[in-house]
Design a protein around this motif. Structure first.
Motif, mmCIF file in Angstrom:
data_model
loop_
_atom_site.group_PDB
_atom_site.id
_atom_site.type_symbol
_atom_site.label_atom_id
_atom_site.label_comp_id
_atom_site.label_asym_id
_atom_site.label_seq_id
_atom_site.Cartn_x
_atom_site.Cartn_y
_atom_site.Cartn_z
ATOM 1 N N GLY A 70 103.010 108.396 89.847
ATOM 2 C CA GLY A 70 104.213 108.588 89.043
ATOM 3 C C GLY A 70 105.220 107.450 89.061
ATOM 4 N N LEU A 71 104.791 106.231 89.309
ATOM 5 C CA LEU A 71 105.733 105.109 89.353
ATOM 6 C C LEU A 71 106.395 104.852 88.005
ATOM 7 N N TYR A 72 105.622 104.895 86.942
ATOM 8 C CA TYR A 72 106.176 104.634 85.613
ATOM 9 C C TYR A 72 107.133 105.744 85.198
ATOM 10 N N GLU A 73 106.792 106.977 85.502
ATOM 11 C CA GLU A 73 107.672 108.105 85.160
ATOM 12 C C GLU A 73 109.018 107.960 85.870
ATOM 13 N N ARG A 74 108.986 107.621 87.142
ATOM 14 C CA ARG A 74 110.242 107.433 87.882
ATOM 15 C C ARG A 74 111.019 106.236 87.338
ATOM 16 N N PHE A 75 110.322 105.185 86.950
ATOM 17 C CA PHE A 75 110.960 104.023 86.337
ATOM 18 C C PHE A 75 111.693 104.442 85.065
ATOM 19 N N GLU A 76 111.030 105.223 84.226
ATOM 20 C CA GLU A 76 111.660 105.683 82.988
ATOM 21 C C GLU A 76 112.875 106.562 83.274
ATOM 22 N N LYS A 77 112.771 107.458 84.255
ATOM 23 C CA LYS A 77 113.895 108.324 84.610
ATOM 24 C C LYS A 77 115.084 107.501 85.099
ATOM 25 N N ARG A 78 114.817 106.517 85.958
ATOM 26 C CA ARG A 78 115.896 105.652 86.438
ATOM 27 C C ARG A 78 116.553 104.918 85.279
ATOM 28 N N HIS A 79 115.735 104.395 84.402
ATOM 29 C CA HIS A 79 116.239 103.655 83.244
ATOM 30 C C HIS A 79 117.134 104.549 82.387
ATOM 31 N N GLU A 80 116.703 105.775 82.147
ATOM 32 C CA GLU A 80 117.481 106.713 81.338
ATOM 33 C C GLU A 80 118.783 107.097 82.037
ATOM 34 N N LEU A 81 118.744 107.351 83.331
ATOM 35 C CA LEU A 81 119.963 107.699 84.064
ATOM 36 C C LEU A 81 120.957 106.539 84.059
ATOM 37 N N LYS A 88 128.629 106.927 79.950
ATOM 38 C CA LYS A 88 129.728 107.726 80.511
ATOM 39 C C LYS A 88 130.847 106.835 81.038
ATOM 40 N N LEU A 89 130.495 105.715 81.652
ATOM 41 C CA LEU A 89 131.517 104.787 82.128
ATOM 42 C C LEU A 89 132.344 104.230 80.980
ATOM 43 N N SER A 90 131.692 103.895 79.899
ATOM 44 C CA SER A 90 132.425 103.356 78.747
ATOM 45 C C SER A 90 133.363 104.397 78.145
ATOM 46 N N GLN A 91 133.027 105.673 78.330
ATOM 47 C CA GLN A 91 133.867 106.768 77.830
ATOM 48 C C GLN A 91 134.831 107.281 78.899
ATOM 49 N N ARG A 92 134.807 106.639 80.068
ATOM 50 C CA ARG A 92 135.675 106.998 81.191
ATOM 51 C C ARG A 92 135.458 108.427 81.682
ATOM 52 N N GLN A 93 134.206 108.899 81.633
ATOM 53 C CA GLN A 93 133.862 110.241 82.113
ATOM 54 C C GLN A 93 133.296 110.107 83.526
ATOM 55 N N LEU A 94 134.190 109.866 84.474
ATOM 56 C CA LEU A 94 133.778 109.525 85.827
ATOM 57 C C LEU A 94 133.089 110.669 86.559
ATOM 58 N N GLU A 95 133.490 111.908 86.296
ATOM 59 C CA GLU A 95 132.822 113.035 86.953
ATOM 60 C C GLU A 95 131.348 113.087 86.572
ATOM 61 N N ASP A 96 131.077 112.830 85.300
ATOM 62 C CA ASP A 96 129.687 112.824 84.824
ATOM 63 C C ASP A 96 128.900 111.673 85.453
ATOM 64 N N VAL A 97 129.569 110.550 85.659
ATOM 65 C CA VAL A 97 128.913 109.405 86.282
ATOM 66 C C VAL A 97 128.518 109.756 87.712
ATOM 67 N N GLU A 98 129.386 110.438 88.418
ATOM 68 C CA GLU A 98 129.077 110.838 89.787
ATOM 69 C C GLU A 98 127.857 111.760 89.826
ATOM 70 N N THR A 99 127.780 112.700 88.893
ATOM 71 C CA THR A 99 126.632 113.602 88.812
ATOM 72 C C THR A 99 125.348 112.822 88.548
ATOM 73 N N LEU A 100 125.410 111.885 87.620
ATOM 74 C CA LEU A 100 124.245 111.049 87.295
ATOM 75 C C LEU A 100 123.850 110.176 88.486
ATOM 76 N N LEU A 101 124.843 109.692 89.221
ATOM 77 C CA LEU A 101 124.565 108.881 90.390
ATOM 78 C C LEU A 101 123.809 109.680 91.449
ATOM 79 N N VAL A 102 124.197 110.913 91.640
ATOM 80 C CA VAL A 102 123.493 111.788 92.590
ATOM 81 C C VAL A 102 122.054 111.987 92.133
#
Length: 108
Positions: A70-81, A88-102
Protein backbone atom coordinates in the motif's frame (compact mmCIF):
# COMPACT_ATOMS: atom_id res chain seq x y z
CA UNK A 1 -4.69 4.61 -20.96
CA UNK A 2 -2.91 7.64 -19.51
CA UNK A 3 -4.25 6.88 -16.03
CA UNK A 4 -2.96 3.31 -16.26
CA UNK A 5 0.43 4.49 -17.47
CA UNK A 6 0.66 7.04 -14.65
CA UNK A 7 -0.32 4.43 -12.06
CA UNK A 8 2.18 1.87 -13.38
CA UNK A 9 4.92 4.51 -13.38
CA UNK A 10 4.21 5.32 -9.73
CA UNK A 11 4.08 1.64 -8.79
CA UNK A 12 7.33 1.11 -10.64
CA UNK A 13 8.93 3.97 -8.71
CA UNK A 14 7.85 2.46 -5.40
CA UNK A 15 8.55 -1.21 -6.10
CA UNK A 16 11.24 -1.41 -8.79
CA UNK A 17 13.80 -2.75 -6.33
CA UNK A 18 11.64 -5.86 -5.94
CA UNK A 19 11.89 -6.65 -9.67
CA UNK A 20 14.54 -8.55 -11.57
CA UNK A 21 16.96 -6.66 -13.81
CA UNK A 22 15.15 -7.90 -16.90
CA UNK A 23 11.76 -6.82 -15.56
CA UNK A 24 13.15 -3.40 -14.65
CA UNK A 25 14.75 -2.98 -18.06
CA UNK A 26 11.60 -3.92 -19.98
CA UNK A 27 9.42 -1.65 -17.82
CA UNK A 28 11.83 1.27 -18.12
CA UNK A 29 12.00 0.94 -21.87
CA UNK A 30 8.25 0.46 -22.32
CA UNK A 31 6.86 2.95 -19.82
CA UNK A 32 9.61 5.51 -19.33
CA UNK A 33 11.40 5.53 -22.69
CA UNK A 34 8.25 4.82 -24.73
CA UNK A 35 9.79 1.96 -26.70
CA UNK A 36 7.41 -0.25 -28.63
CA UNK A 37 7.21 -3.98 -27.98
CA UNK A 38 8.99 -4.53 -31.28
CA UNK A 39 11.85 -2.21 -30.36
CA UNK A 40 12.33 -3.95 -27.02
CA UNK A 41 12.20 -7.38 -28.67
CA UNK A 42 14.88 -6.33 -31.16
CA UNK A 43 17.07 -4.93 -28.38
CA UNK A 44 16.92 -8.15 -26.35
CA UNK A 45 16.63 -10.63 -29.25
CA UNK A 46 13.33 -12.10 -28.04
CA UNK A 47 9.87 -12.24 -29.53
CA UNK A 48 7.36 -9.42 -29.15
CA UNK A 49 5.11 -11.92 -27.36
CA UNK A 50 7.83 -12.63 -24.81
CA UNK A 51 8.21 -8.91 -24.11
CA UNK A 52 4.44 -8.45 -23.89
CA UNK A 53 4.05 -11.40 -21.50
CA UNK A 54 6.91 -10.16 -19.31
CA UNK A 55 5.48 -6.64 -19.10
CA UNK A 56 1.97 -7.90 -18.26
CA UNK A 57 3.30 -10.26 -15.58
CA UNK A 58 5.39 -7.44 -14.13
CA UNK A 59 2.38 -5.10 -14.07
CA UNK A 60 0.44 -7.77 -12.18
CA UNK A 61 3.34 -8.16 -9.74
CA UNK A 62 3.44 -4.41 -9.14
CA UNK A 63 -0.30 -4.41 -8.45
CA UNK A 64 0.15 -7.32 -6.05
CA UNK A 65 2.96 -5.52 -4.22
CA UNK A 66 0.69 -2.50 -3.91
CA UNK A 67 -2.17 -4.64 -2.60
CA UNK A 68 0.12 -6.04 0.08
CA UNK A 69 2.19 -2.97 0.98
CA UNK A 70 0.00 0.00 0.00
CA UNK A 71 2.83 2.50 -0.51
CA UNK A 72 1.17 4.25 -3.45
CA UNK A 73 -2.19 4.44 -1.67
CA UNK A 74 -0.58 6.07 1.37
CA UNK A 75 1.33 8.43 -0.94
CA UNK A 76 -1.94 9.50 -2.56
CA UNK A 77 -3.62 9.98 0.84
CA UNK A 78 -0.73 12.13 2.08
CA UNK A 79 -0.81 14.17 -1.11
CA UNK A 80 -4.56 14.75 -0.76
CA UNK A 81 -4.32 15.70 2.93
CA UNK A 82 -1.53 18.18 2.20
CA UNK A 83 -3.58 19.71 -0.61
CA UNK A 84 -6.56 20.06 1.74
CA UNK A 85 -4.34 21.59 4.43
CA UNK A 86 -3.03 24.21 2.01
CA UNK A 87 -6.58 25.04 0.99
CA UNK A 88 -7.72 25.37 4.62
CA UNK A 89 -4.69 27.49 5.48
CA UNK A 90 -5.43 29.88 2.64
CA UNK A 91 -8.98 30.19 4.01
CA UNK A 92 -7.66 30.63 7.57
CA UNK A 93 -9.60 27.57 8.82
CA UNK A 94 -7.01 26.58 11.40
CA UNK A 95 -9.19 24.11 13.31
CA UNK A 96 -9.67 22.11 10.11
CA UNK A 97 -5.93 22.21 9.48
CA UNK A 98 -5.28 20.72 12.90
CA UNK A 99 -7.73 17.89 12.17
CA UNK A 100 -6.04 17.21 8.82
CA UNK A 101 -2.64 17.29 10.49
CA UNK A 102 -3.73 14.60 12.94
CA UNK A 103 -4.97 12.48 10.03
CA UNK A 104 -1.65 12.97 8.27
CA UNK A 105 0.29 11.94 11.36
CA UNK A 106 -1.86 8.83 11.79
CA UNK A 107 -1.29 7.50 8.29
CA UNK A 108 0.50 4.19 8.54
Amino acid sequence: MLEKTTRINYLFDFYQQLLTDKQRNYMELYYLEDYSLGEISETYYVSRQAVYDNIRRTEAMLEEYEAQLGLYERFEKRHELIREMKEKLSQRQLEDVETLLVQLENLE
